[in-house]
Design an enzyme around this catalytic site. Structure first.
Site, PDB file in Angstrom:
ATOM      1  CG  HIS A 247      14.196   7.868   1.733  1.00  0.00           C
ATOM      2  ND1 HIS A 247      15.406   7.242   1.498  1.00  0.00           N
ATOM      3  CD2 HIS A 247      14.234   9.031   1.020  1.00  0.00           C
ATOM      4  CE1 HIS A 247      16.145   7.997   0.703  1.00  0.00           C
ATOM      5  NE2 HIS A 247      15.445   9.077   0.378  1.00  0.00           N
TER       6      HIS A 247
ATOM      7  CE  LYS B 211      -4.899  -9.109  11.005  1.00  0.00           C
ATOM      8  NZ  LYS B 211      -4.034 -10.214  11.334  1.00  0.00           N
TER       9      LYS B 211
ATOM     10  CD  GLU C  66      -0.490 -10.714   3.419  1.00  0.00           C
ATOM     11  OE1 GLU C  66      -0.271 -11.856   3.844  1.00  0.00           O
ATOM     12  OE2 GLU C  66      -1.238  -9.913   3.984  1.00  0.00           O
TER      13      GLU C  66
END
Ligand code: ARG
Length: 473
Positions: A160, A287, A294
């Site tokens: 989970h 970043k 992705e």
């Protein structure tokens, strides 16, 4: 239509075709990539025609020589597609005629584009699957090597997405290696299933010149012929199965991509992607984005689209060949390309990323040993259901006191159950927790090493498996 190029099927037509319809009907711009399979199929067919004396040996040799030239023209980029080249089959036949004259017209005796295209697709896909299989094996090999090297790194295991129990990092990596191993097995089974020959089925009803189909199958490396001509020209289950396989494989890739995206975030910091597989932000200098992962996750959607789109096309087709089936190629090509690229990128990401064992270890906390605390009591003879409640009460006690579970004293624990003793301190050790899970399949070192050995011997056997070889490259 005096100036227009003659169509293969032009005999009964007198009107002109709307140029828009011509373009709509054409598949050459995408099916040209099957040129090698088409030439190989035709070469085998020329040999079979001569074997049955449908053409002479010298005609066969002219055909073979001409087809070799056509193939070479494609390979060297010299092949010129002309108006009227509707698909790869018509283009190759037109060029063959230009090269060797009217004898080229004998090649299509008893053959239809219906059995031809079904054969070309199986040949093309077989070669492609062999290449894809090699990429899957490479990915497994990289994962296993990494698991072996980093076997002592421990981390939280999750359910989970909540920290659950300590595990080895290698155990996590190998969970994907096993998924990919089943993918590889499935792909091999799939190749074997579709490796049967449609050629020699004619348009739909069969071949009128007793072509030797077993000979054709042998020439082209098929394990058998397809025994029903209607089925042979219209079956595209192999495309559907390949698309499902691609979808499942991409699902597995997408899932590890998601894990690694989470693990590479600032909050986790378990892994750091190599610069080669990350990009920066055009605005925020700090970043480092996991674009490779992705994209892998995103491309799963694309492959699912290929599968679902094709299934929609396939579902409404009456017997036997219908032009809808021309829509089978682009999803198949796109899935093969996407898989081939994605597998190599996944292998690149996995072999170059850095891990931070310190961050992984720092994310472990004593509450993740609550099960071990319960198991401590089990080893003292207390039934597990009871120990689960007692350990839960200990977790609550620590929470109420805002302290760690391991900070509770022996007396605190004794107040929950008399079987607790000073040796309970041995529970507060992550390595011990991991090593206790030493049944086969667990996260203990011995079990992880067993997995590594099993996968390594599977890879060694598979590498020597030469049952399929590419015929078009
Ligand atoms: N380009 C066609 C396809 O991909 C080849 C088969 C054409 N057959 C026909 N009867 N029109 O399906």
């Amino acid at each position: 239509m005096t100036d227009a190029p003659k169509k293969l099927w032009g005999g009964r037509f007198s009107g002109t075709v709307d140029p828009l319809m011509d373009a709509f009907n054409a598949s050459i711009h995408f099916d040209k990539r099957m040129y090698a399979a088409d030439c190989m199929g035709s070469m085998a067919y020329a040999k079979a025609l001569a074997k049955n004396k449908i053409i002479s040996e010298s005609e066969r040799d002219q055909l073979l020589e001409g087809l070799a030239t056509v193939m070479e023209e494609w390979e060297t980029g010299k092949f010129v597609i002309k108006p009227g080249d509707e698909d790869i089959h018509t283009a190759n036949e037109r060029r063959l005629g230009e090269l060797i004259g009217s004898v080229a017209g004998k090649l299509h005796t008893g053959r239809s584009r219906n059995d031809q295209v079904a054969t070309d697709m199986r040949l093309w896909l077989r070669d492609e699957c062999i290449k894809i299989l090699a990429h899957v094996k490479e990915l497994i090999a990289i994962t296993v090597a990494r698991a072996e090297k980093e076997i002592d790194v421990i981390m939280p295991g999750y359910t989970h997405l909540q920290r659950a129990q300590p595990i080895r990092w290698s155990h996590f990596l190998l969970s994907y290696a096993w998924l990919w191993q089943s993918d590889a097995d499935r792909l091999e089974q799939l190749i074997d299933r579709f490796n049967v020959l449609p050629l020699g089925s004619g348009a739909l009803a069969g071949h009128a010149f007793k072509i030797d189909r077993a000979f054709l199958a042998k020439e082209l490396g098929f394990r058998d012929i397809i025994y029903n001509s209607l089925y042979a020209v219209s079956d595209r289950d192999f495309v559907a199965e390949f698309l499902f396989w691609s979808n499942l494989m991409m699902t597995h890739i997408s899932r590890i991509a998601e894990d690694l995206i989470i693990y590479s975030s600032g909050e986790f910091g378990f892994v750091r992607l190599a610069d080669a597989y990350s990009t920066g932000s055009s605005l925020m200098p700090q970043k480092k984005n996991p674009d490779s992962l992705e994209l892998l996750r995103g491309k799963c959607g694309r492959v699912f689209g290929n599968m679902s789109g094709f299934m929609m096309t396939y579902k409404g087709i009456p017997s036997t060949y219908n032009k809808d089936l021309q829509e089978d190629k682009e999803p198949m090509f796109d899935a093969a390309d996407t898989l081939s690229g994605s597998l190599q990128i996944t292998a690149g990401v996995l072999s170059t990323m850095d891990i931070s064992p310190n961050k992984m270890r720092a994310s472990l906390s004593a509450d993740m040993l609550a099960t071990d605390l319960a198991e401590y009591l089990v080893r003292k003879g207390v039934p597990f259901r009871e120990t689960h409640h007692i350990s839960g009460a200990a977790v609550k006690m620590a929470e109420d006191r805002s302290c760690s579970l391991s900070d509770l004293s022996v007396n605190d624990l004794k107040s929950l159950h008399p079987s607790f003793d000073s040796d309970v301190s041995s529970v507060w050790n992550f390595e011990t927790s991991i090593e206790n899970r030493n049944a086969p399949g667990g996260t203990a070192k011995s079990s992880v090493l067993e997995q590594i050995n099993l996968l390594k011997s599977w890879l060694a056997n598979k590498k020597s498996n030469k049952s399929y070889k590419c015929i078009t490259i």
